[in-house]
Scaffold this active site. Structure first.
Site, PDB file in Angstrom:
ATOM      1  N   LEU A  17       0.797  -1.106  -0.166  1.00  0.00           N
ATOM      2  CA  LEU A  17      -0.153   0.071   0.044  1.00  0.00           C
ATOM      3  C   LEU A  17       0.851   1.183   0.029  1.00  0.00           C
ATOM      4  CD1 LEU A  17      -2.940  -1.086   2.475  1.00  0.00           C
ATOM      5  CD2 LEU A  17      -3.022  -0.303  -0.075  1.00  0.00           C
ATOM      6  N   ARG A  18       2.157   1.189   0.306  1.00  0.00           N
ATOM      7  CA  ARG A  18       3.165   2.172   0.459  1.00  0.00           C
ATOM      8  C   ARG A  18       2.993   3.262  -0.932  1.00  0.00           C
ATOM      9  NH1 ARG A  18       7.772   2.487   4.001  1.00  0.00           N
ATOM     10  NH2 ARG A  18       7.694   0.265   3.964  1.00  0.00           N
ATOM     11  N   GLY A  19       2.594   2.450  -2.191  1.00  0.00           N
ATOM     12  CA  GLY A  19       2.902   3.273  -3.237  1.00  0.00           C
ATOM     13  C   GLY A  19       1.773   4.135  -3.284  1.00  0.00           C
ATOM     14  N   THR A  49       1.864   6.926  -0.632  1.00  0.00           N
ATOM     15  CA  THR A  49       2.692   8.079  -1.462  1.00  0.00           C
ATOM     16  C   THR A  49       2.161   8.848  -2.421  1.00  0.00           C
ATOM     17  OG1 THR A  49       4.606   6.318  -0.787  1.00  0.00           O
ATOM     18  CG2 THR A  49       5.145   8.421  -2.186  1.00  0.00           C
TER      19      THR A  49
END
Lengths: 602, 362
Positions: free
Chosen positions: B299-301, B304
């Site tokens: 989910l980091r993408g 961000t």
């Protein structure tokens, strides 16, 4: 004194470079002096040194210099005597206002090169070590003694990029080297002139456009060329940079950086060199694009100047260099290999220390441990009253420093592809497909691949060991087929490469794809019987080197000769008459992974 | 021995910083081209939680110049006086232990300082990065004093690692740990200190010299690939400006002062506006669809991308995030998170653009 660029020999170039360097060492930043040690290089160095006063600071940086000596750190004896941390200046800070000489610069570790490059850029040494933190301004210049022989053996491109000059003394005879045109007096005069020399915007534009014309993307190059042009003007005693100065600066700074020639010249060159590799075509297209842009920018004058600049830069050597090695562009970018290294506490080449305890094979580094303990001595002596002998050094567990080593674990797979006419063309396509699939696999395992093709009279290394898929794909796409089958040369080339790879501490594996119908012997003559004995001999040599190998028979029917070759090579033999790229790659993978697991087991 | 933390006025950092200011850096606004890099850095400055900027590029593209010019550009920040860690008096949740104690007694005094842009030099040792016992003090006074390291100095600012791929492994691990937790925990030499360390990790490197470990890649919020301008007139501009700068840095900086100031105001306004920028559900869905299409891991993408788009919206003065903002920030937020397709020659940027085209072209 008139300098005519087109008639200057490489020694005269070298002499001029030394002179300009002496005039403005900080502007020119450095010289990469490519030469074997010998009287010619000594002569050049002597002449160069003569330009500076006796008290001028020259520092020689040995190859294996530690970070501690390079950047500065804790002075061990002084710390022990004083009982508190005493800092020691590093060689880069000591060299402020002077010149450092890098001996055997082609073997300089990349980390050291990066540190020096950074100091050249920032003009200061930033020290964050051993509890010390400071910044020391320093301005030095560099002479890198590049003793590389092979083309890919050269000073780190990080450094070369920041140096204005690259001087080659390889082909200079000692006789020639006695001649030197510039006196110390001239240099002294030029040094005085230099601050007043200005450069017009036109000349800056010329320098930029010329750099573009030669495919030099870095913007450091035109800035260095500007400094060189100013030094040239100062040498002539002028206040402004003339066109000739700028052109000569182009020659001195751009010639060794050039990736290709500006379009007009390229056309002439083409006439002499009908056979062109795909890459050259590519670069030419790029060039034409850029040329269009130039035309938009300043239609007339700039272009004329550019042609002049090109002629100034142009020398016979340069033409040869650009034409003979189209792959050079790629090789240049291959300098750093840092990621191939694996750090270990146990084996490999020593590379520094880290905090930790000995044991499990890790070895104590006594000197570094002492260094860590030194600043604490006074406190420890106070605390431990039992320790009556204050001269004893009190070392505690937290001081332990263990040596670190690095080792290489990379496997390099060398594909040797038979591209002859007998190896029917559809086979070649399959082989290419298989190689591509394997490349993907190697990429995932972070292995390297190399590609050798043999056809006609000889074998050719199309792709030196690399992990770059793009490069590999490009050289595969450019692989032509047809011609005779010089199997012996193919095996020889593979072995040579394998030996080089072994020397670097990596593990080579040879994958040979052939139909075995060899008809060219080692001498390049068409004779089937000697061709076969030569191939068998070459195969035997592979076994003697103990290189793991796999032979894939691509002929429609099993070739007994291929089996013989495999036997001689100690290779695994695999007949794949109906091979498609998929099962071919699977076979190769099975081979390499079984080898790896065997290696692990032993 | 009593344990305490040394007052800031005496630290080596301050001395080092004084020397640093003596050198005039190339002004940010005078940098020619590199729009994407500048945008990424500005977004990271607006929203520090974006988590780092990774810069790849050729030699001589001005990577280091651009980053080092940031310090002079960014708006000054409030810090608690005498705090060695640049604590923010407005955010009591993130105070260091010392400031917490002080805050309980009296209101923290504050002063304005420039945003730190700290260089992590090659060859730095661990003790200087995390901080260590101050030896001189220990020797002369017999007191245990913690000498804060580079991580403390970089708190609330930027930590720049040039040649990030040449950094020693154990230092990389350490940085990753601190960057993830936002806190530096020091347990060495009989010291036990923890202090906040939230910084924008800026790394630059040349991919040809060795690739980065995937863990490190993922830790960066944004990635930018820089190239030298290929336009001759732009290149001439670069050389001319550099020439002018080298002749007289002070005069050159003066010349660009106003432009820098305007940019600074814009960033300051964006920082203030950031929390008010609205992210519509519709845009969120679009961003998620894009991430799913590209197959970015985790989910980091997405997070961000959303934050980057919001920072950009704030910078451009928009009330809410639009698809256009998402599109603009997609390549740099997602490019380095794409799963490698070794046989697809297309750069990650092209792949992101392609996906955007496919999804939102109608």
């Amino acid at each position: 004194m008139k300098l005519n660029p087109s008639e200057m020999t490489s020694w005269e170039d070298a002499a001029l470079a030394a002179t300009l360097f002496a005039i403005d060492p900080t502007g020119i930043k450095g010289i990469n002096l490519r030469a074997q040690p010998g009287p010619v290089r000594d002569e050049w160095m002597r002449r160069c040194r003569d330009y500076f006063s006796k008290s001028f600071c020259w520092k020689r940086v040995p190859l294996n210099i530690s970070d501690c000596r390079l950047l500065g750190g804790l002075d061990l004896p002084a710390t022990l005597t004083a009982g508190k941390p005493v800092a020691e200046k590093g060689i880069l800070a000591e060299a402020d206002g002077g010149i450092i000489i890098l001996s055997m610069a082609e073997r300089l570790p990349i980390g050291t090169a990066a540190t020096i490059a950074n100091c050249l850029d920032c003009g200061e040494v930033v020290l964050e070590r051993d509890g010390l933190a400071n910044k020391t301004p320093t301005q030095f210049s560099v002479i890198a003694l590049d003793e590389g022989i092979h083309e890919d053996e050269s000073t780190s491109s990080k450094l070369q990029e920041r140096f204005a000059f690259h001087v080659e003394l390889e082909n200079v005879s000692y006789q020639e080297s006695t001649h030197w045109s510039f006196s110390k007096h001239a240099v002294n005069k030029a040094r005085k002139c230099l601050p007043a020399v200005s450069i017009t915007n036109d000349m800056l534009e010329l320098l930029c456009a010329a750099a573009m014309g030669f495919g030099i993307t870095s913007l450091r190059a035109p800035l260095l060329a500007r400094n060189v042009a100013r030094a040239l003007a100062a040498l002539e005693g002028n206040q402004t940079v003339s066109k000739d100065n700028a052109l000569l600066a182009c020659r001195l700074v751009y010639a060794h950086r050039a990736l290709y020639l500006p379009a007009e010249i390229e056309e002439e060159a083409e006439a002499q060199q009908p056979e062109q590799t795909p890459e050259q075509n590519e670069s030419e297209q790029d060039q034409q694009q850029q040329n269009n842009e130039q035309q938009q920018f300043d239609p007339q004058s700039l272009e004329e100047l550019l042609i002049e600049a090109t002629q100034a830069v142009l020398s016979k050597q340069l033409l040869e260099k650009l034409q003979s090695t189209a792959s050079k562009n790629n090789q240049k970018s291959q300098s750093g290999r840092s990621s191939n290294l694996k750090y270990s506490d146990v084996r490999g080449r020593p590379v520094g220390v880290r905090k930790g305890e000995p044991g499990n094979g890790a070895r104590l580094n006594v000197l570094e441990t002492l260094r860590a303990a030194a600043p604490w001595q006074r406190i420890r002596n106070n605390v431990s009253t039992t320790n009556s002998d204050s001269r004893r050094i009190d070392i505690q567990r937290e001081d332990f420093r263990i040596a670190r080593f690095k080792q290489r674990t990379v496997t390099t797979t060398i594909f040797v592809v038979d591209a002859s006419g007998s190896s029917a063309l559809n086979r070649l396509a399959e082989a290419k497909g298989a190689v591509e699939l394997l490349l993907a696999e190697c990429y995932q395992r972070r292995d390297q691949v190399a590609l050798i093709a043999f056809r006609g009279k000889q074998a050719e290394v199309l792709l030196p060991p690399t992990r770059s898929l793009v490069r590999a794909k490009r050289s595969l796409a450019g692989l032509p087929g047809g011609g005779a089958t010089p199997l012996a040369s193919g095996i020889d080339a593979a072995l040579l490469l394998a030996q080089q790879i072994k020397q670097q501490g990596e593990t080579p594996t040879i994958i040979l794809l052939t139909d075995g119908r060899t008809n060219i012997n080692r001498e390049g003559e068409a004779d089937r019987s000697t061709a076969e004995t030569d191939a068998l001999l070459a195969a035997k040599e592979v076994r003697m080197e103990n290189v793991s190998s796999l032979l894939i028979d691509t002929s429609p029917r099993k070739q007994p000769f291929n089996q013989q070759v495999a036997e001689q090579m100690g290779a695994q033999y695999l007949a794949m008459p109906h091979a498609n790229s998929q099962n071919l790659s699977e076979a190769v993978l099975a081979h390499t992974s079984s080898k790896q697991s065997m290696a692990l087991a032993s | 021995m009593t344990s305490s933390i040394r007052k800031k006025s005496k630290t080596k950092e301050t001395q080092a910083r004084k020397k640093q200011t003596a050198r005039i850096e190339y002004p940010f606004s005078a940098i020619v081209g590199q729009a994407e890099l500048k945008q990424a850095l500005i977004c990271a400055a607006i929203d520090q939680t974006l988590g780092g900027v990774l810069i790849f590029g050729d030699r001589g593209t001005g990577k280091s110049t651009t980053i080092r010019s940031l310090a002079a550009l960014l708006p000054k920040m409030d810090v608690a006086t005498d705090c060695p860690y640049n604590c923010d008096p407005q955010r009591p949740a993130h105070l260091c232990e010392r400031c917490l104690d002080d805050d309980a007694e009296t209101k923290l005094k504050k002063k304005q300082v420039t945003v730190p842009v700290v260089d992590l030099p090659l060859g730095a040792t661990e003790d200087r990065v995390v901080g260590a016992l101050d030896l001189e003090h220990a020797l002369s006074k017999g007191e245990k004093l913690f000498e804060p390291g580079l991580l403390a100095r970089a708190h609330r600012g930027f930590l720049y690692i040039d040649e990030v791929n040449l950094l020693e492994d154990h230092l990389v691990d350490l940085l990753l740990d601190v960057a993830a937790s936002g806190e530096n925990v020091v347990e060495r030499e009989g010291l036990s200190v923890r202090h906040p360390a939230r910084f924008v990790l800026v790394g630059s490197g040349n991919p040809e010299e060795g690739e980065l470990r995937p863990q490190l890649l993922d830790r960066y919020g944004l990635s930018v690939e820089v190239k030298t301008p290929t336009d001759v007139s732009q290149r001439i501009d670069v050389v001319k400006r550099r020439d002018a700068y080298e002749q007289d840095p002070a005069a050159f900086a003066e010349q660009w002062k106003n432009k820098n100031a305007r940019l600074r105001t814009k960033i300051k306004q964006a920082q203030a506006r950031l929390s008010d920028v609205n992210v519509p559900d519709e845009t969120l869905v679009q961003a998620s669809t894009l991430c799913m299409t590209l197959g970015t891991d985790g989910l980091r993408g997405e997070l961000t991308l959303m934050r980057a788009a919001r920072a950009l919206a704030a910078y451009e003065g928009s009330q809410s995030v639009t698809l256009d903002h998402v599109k603009q920030m997609a390549a740099c937020s997602l490019g380095h998170r794409l799963r490698r397709n070794p046989l697809d020659d297309a750069s990650s940027r092209v792949r992101v653009d392609r996906a955007i085209e496919d999804l939102f072209s109608e």
